[in-house]
Structures are given as C-alpha cells and as structure tokens.
Design a protein around this motif. Structure first.
Motif, PDB file in Angstrom:
ATOM      1  N   TYR A 248       0.834  -1.206   0.000  1.00 45.16           N
ATOM      2  CA  TYR A 248       0.000   0.000   0.000  1.00 45.16           C
ATOM      3  C   TYR A 248       0.870   1.257   0.000  1.00 45.16           C
ATOM      4  CZ  TYR A 248      -4.146  -2.816   1.003  1.00 45.16           C
ATOM      5  OH  TYR A 248      -5.173  -3.718   0.920  1.00 45.16           O
ATOM      6  N   ILE A 249       1.900   1.234   0.825  1.00 42.68           N
ATOM      7  CA  ILE A 249       2.797   2.388   0.899  1.00 42.68           C
ATOM      8  C   ILE A 249       3.568   2.528  -0.405  1.00 42.68           C
ATOM      9  CG2 ILE A 249       4.546   3.546   2.288  1.00 42.68           C
ATOM     10  CD1 ILE A 249       1.908   2.800   3.742  1.00 42.68           C
ATOM     11  N   PHE A 250       3.981   1.402  -0.978  1.00 44.77           N
ATOM     12  CA  PHE A 250       4.705   1.444  -2.243  1.00 44.77           C
ATOM     13  C   PHE A 250       3.830   2.049  -3.340  1.00 44.77           C
ATOM     14  CE2 PHE A 250       5.810  -0.501  -6.356  1.00 44.77           C
ATOM     15  CZ  PHE A 250       7.107  -0.034  -6.480  1.00 44.77           C
ATOM     16  N   ALA A 251       2.545   1.651  -3.381  1.00 40.78           N
ATOM     17  CA  ALA A 251       1.629   2.196  -4.397  1.00 40.78           C
ATOM     18  C   ALA A 251       1.519   3.706  -4.260  1.00 40.78           C
ATOM     19  CB  ALA A 251       0.253   1.548  -4.265  1.00 40.78           C
ATOM     20  N   PHE A 252       1.370   4.183  -3.028  1.00 40.49           N
ATOM     21  CA  PHE A 252       1.254   5.625  -2.779  1.00 40.49           C
ATOM     22  C   PHE A 252       2.533   6.357  -3.188  1.00 40.49           C
ATOM     23  CE2 PHE A 252       2.010   9.194   0.222  1.00 40.49           C
ATOM     24  CZ  PHE A 252       0.915   9.989  -0.098  1.00 40.49           C
ATOM     25  N   LEU A 253       3.692   5.839  -2.773  1.00 40.52           N
ATOM     26  CA  LEU A 253       4.953   6.529  -3.025  1.00 40.52           C
ATOM     27  C   LEU A 253       5.408   6.396  -4.475  1.00 40.52           C
ATOM     28  CD1 LEU A 253       6.887   5.581   0.248  1.00 40.52           C
ATOM     29  CD2 LEU A 253       5.777   7.755  -0.302  1.00 40.52           C
ATOM     30  N   PHE A 254       5.200   5.214  -5.066  1.00 36.44           N
ATOM     31  CA  PHE A 254       5.607   5.032  -6.463  1.00 36.44           C
ATOM     32  C   PHE A 254       4.792   5.928  -7.388  1.00 36.44           C
ATOM     33  CE2 PHE A 254       5.015   3.019 -10.627  1.00 36.44           C
ATOM     34  CZ  PHE A 254       6.340   2.943 -11.043  1.00 36.44           C
ATOM     35  N   MET A 255       3.474   5.937  -7.194  1.00 37.37           N
ATOM     36  CA  MET A 255       2.645   6.809  -8.025  1.00 37.37           C
ATOM     37  C   MET A 255       2.908   8.277  -7.694  1.00 37.37           C
ATOM     38  SD  MET A 255       1.277   4.821 -10.088  1.00 37.37           S
ATOM     39  CE  MET A 255       0.176   5.969 -10.927  1.00 37.37           C
TER      40      MET A 255
END
Length: 388
Positions: A248-255
């Motif tokens: 979830y954190i990766f999705a937020f930070l990557f996008m």
C-alpha cells in the motif's frame, strides 16, 4: 543538458533511498526494540528536522559561495549514518545515526537542485521534475526495502545500503567536476544576471511564500501520515502482514514519484499555479473516502492520491525560485527543507495523536488536510509571477 539531469536525478534517488531505510525499519524496530509510536515519530522527526533546518541555511550560503564538492562529502555523512543504523543497539544510537543521514541530505538537496537549475535551459519545470522524481522514487523504495531486505535480514540488513551510498559518492564526484567547470564558464553571464534578477521582497511576495508554506504543510503532513503510519492501519484494519502492508505504501509513493515527474512538464504547459491548485483539490475527495473503503479499493485510491497530490512537489520548488530570482539554493532549501521539516513535525504530532486517540480517528482527521489547497487560488498566476 539531459545527461547531467539524469545523473543528478539518479543521485537524488540513491540519496533518498538511504533516508528511506530509516522509515522502512519502523516495523522492524517497533517489534525488536519495543519502540512506541511516539519514539518512531521522534526518529522521523530527528531525521527530517536536521535536514530541513540545515537546508535553507546551506542554500543561503551556497547562493553566495557555491560548493560543488559538498555533494560527495554530504553523501559520505549519510554513509556513516547508515553504518551506525545497522549496528545500533539503543534508541539513542539510532537518533545519532539519523543525525548523520539528515546532515548528508541537508547538504545534497539545495546543491542538487542548483545543478538541476543550471542544466535546465528554458525547461525549468521539466528539469526540476527529473531531479525531484529521483528523490520521490528513492522514498518509494522504502516498502520494497522492508519486504525484500529488512524483513528477512532484520536491522543488520541496512548495512547493504552502504554500497548504495558509495555508488552515489562516485556519481557526485563526476557531477561536482561538471559543476565546477560550469561555474567558471558562466561567471560573466552570472554577473550580468545579478541586476536583472534582483527583486525587492514585497508584501505580495511574502504572502505568496506563506501560502506556499501552508500548501507544503498540507501535503507533507498527509504524506507523513500515509508513509509512516498507514502500514499499521492496514495491518490492524485488513489483517495484513508487514510485507503485505508495504504494498500500500509502495503504491502511494511510487505513483507519487510518477506524479512528481508529470507535474513539471504539466506546469510548463498549463501554468504552475494551476497545477498546484489542481493537485490538492483533486486529491481531497479521495482522501476523505480512503478511511471508509475496503482493502482493494484502498490500494487503488492510495495510488491515485499519490499520483495527484505529489504532482505539485517539483512545481512548488520552481514557483518559489521564480518568485525570488537569484536565490536558487535558498528557495530550494526553503521549499524542499520545509517539506521535510513539516513531515518531521507531523511524524511526532501524529505519532502522539495515535497513542492518544487511536489509528482510525487519526487517519480520518488527516483526510481533511488536502482541502487546504483552496488557498492556492490566492497565488499570483504565472504571467504575474514573470513580471512582478
């Protein structure tokens, strides 16, 4: 000069990857050392506050006395901090280690932004995006670092990131040599621009800077809540493992990194103020919805929020640089450093709030922050900005 922009962007990625190791270790440290949310917030506060307080100071000094070789020296400080973090056996040792990482970051950011400005030509939005997307990509690696390195290897796994630091130092030696040569060849051009770029700091400029500060506050506190504490929220609400929650954190930070890159070219095309205003107001309804949805929709919403919200990251830097020309390092240090500082204060405040009232009420409360973006309507538009 795209080659220089891509190299400094890569160095920004490596630098911010080192910072990401600290927050990536939060779930590990919470379990192995029994740290509270307040202590975790204090670690983030120390890292970000050292960086944010020093960045405007270093930027102000380097506007008068550029320091090309401060770039690799700063990364050496971060390397020492990562070593300390890998072997830390107490809360105090962790704090000392993140001070070294924060100092390295404080030196890197204003000078790195100056390199991007020097290599930009007329495409300042695009150049700043290339530079800043490296940093946001490095931050996005935090959940990947947790899942692939720190979960299986534990705290000692951080030692592998000394290789990342050493690689960044080598790249920055090359950048420092280009930077030095560029200073020599542009000395005459720089002296001609001094009169042209001088602009008195009027009340309207101060008001615009204050608005930018409030907007950075909204973005940084919201981003701090998601990147530092949403993993605990997802574990508790959806019954996920540490590794699963990191997606979830990766999705937020990557996008968010994608949004950072897109923001600059969009600002060059549609105007800086318009992009700043849109990025916050368009994210607001999604932020309000996030605490009340299921796990699958939450993943999608977080990714879209990251994409939209972070599209103003590089734009606020360029806006401030053009608001007060000739103060590239100072304005970069102020805006980027302020983002770190606001995130630092937010980490402590939100950690204490979670300890006091719980995760869910805190997550609902922070969803109101993007609404502060309405203040962007009072910013001078780009035409006024150019002739002020």
């Amino acid at each position: 000069m795209y080659s220089i922009l891509f190299i400094i962007g890569l160095c920004h990625l490596l630098n911010d990857t080192l910072q990401s190791v600290t927050t990536a270790m939060f779930p590990i440290l919470e379990k192995s050392m029994g740290l509270t949310f307040t202590q975790l917030g204090l670690i983030a506060f120390t890292l970000n506050m050292v960086s944010s307080v020093m960045q405007p100071v270093i930027g102000w000094y380097s506007d008068k006395h550029p320091m090309p070789f401060a770039l690799p020296v700063g990364l050496m400080s971060s390397l020492l901090g990562i070593l300390g973090l890998a072997f830390a056996n107490s809360f105090f040792t962790i704090i000392i280690s993140v001070v070294f990482i924060g100092l390295g970051s404080a030196v890197f950011h204003p000078e790195g932004s100056r390199v991007a400005y020097m290599a930009a030509g007329s495409r300042r939005g695009l150049a700043q995006s290339i530079y800043q997307v490296g940093g946001n990509s490095g931050q996005a690696l935090a959940p990947v670092i947790t899942a692939l390195v720190l979960v299986p290897l534990g705290q000692f796994g951080a030692v592998w990131f000394t290789i990342v630091a050493a690689l960044a130092v080598l790249f920055l030696v090359y950048i420092a040599k280009w930077y030095s040569n560029r200073l020599l060849t542009t000395q005459m051009m720089k002296s001609k621009k001094k009169v042209q770029e001088h602009r008195p700091v009027t009340k309207s400029i101060i008001l615009a800077l204050l608005i930018i500060i409030f907007l950075i506050f909204a973005r940084s506190w919201y981003g701090s809540a998601i990147s530092n504490f949403y993993t605990f929220y997802a574990i508790k609400k959806y019954g996920l493992t540490i590794a699963q929650s990191q997606s979830y954190i990766f999705a937020f930070l990557f996008m968010g990194a994608v949004g950072t890159f897109l923001g600059g070219p969009l600002a060059d095309r549609f105007g800086k103020r318009n992009v700043i205003l849109f990025s916050l107001l368009a994210a607001a309804p999604l932020a309000l919805l996030l605490p009340f949805v299921g796990p699958h929709l939450a993943f999608i919403i977080l990714a879209v929020i990251g994409l939209i919200l972070m599209s103003n990251f590089s734009v606020t830097v360029v806006y401030a640089q053009e608001l007060i020309p000739g103060k590239v390092g100072t304005m970069s240090g102020l805006t980027v450093g302020l983002a770190f500082g606001m995130g630092a204060i937010g980490s402590v405040a939100l950690g204490s709030l979670i300890d006091s009232i719980g995760l869910r009420p805190t997550m609902i409360g922070i969803s109101l922050l993007p609404l502060i973006g309405i203040l962007a309507v009072f910013l001078p538009n780009d035409n006024k900005l150019e002739v002020r």
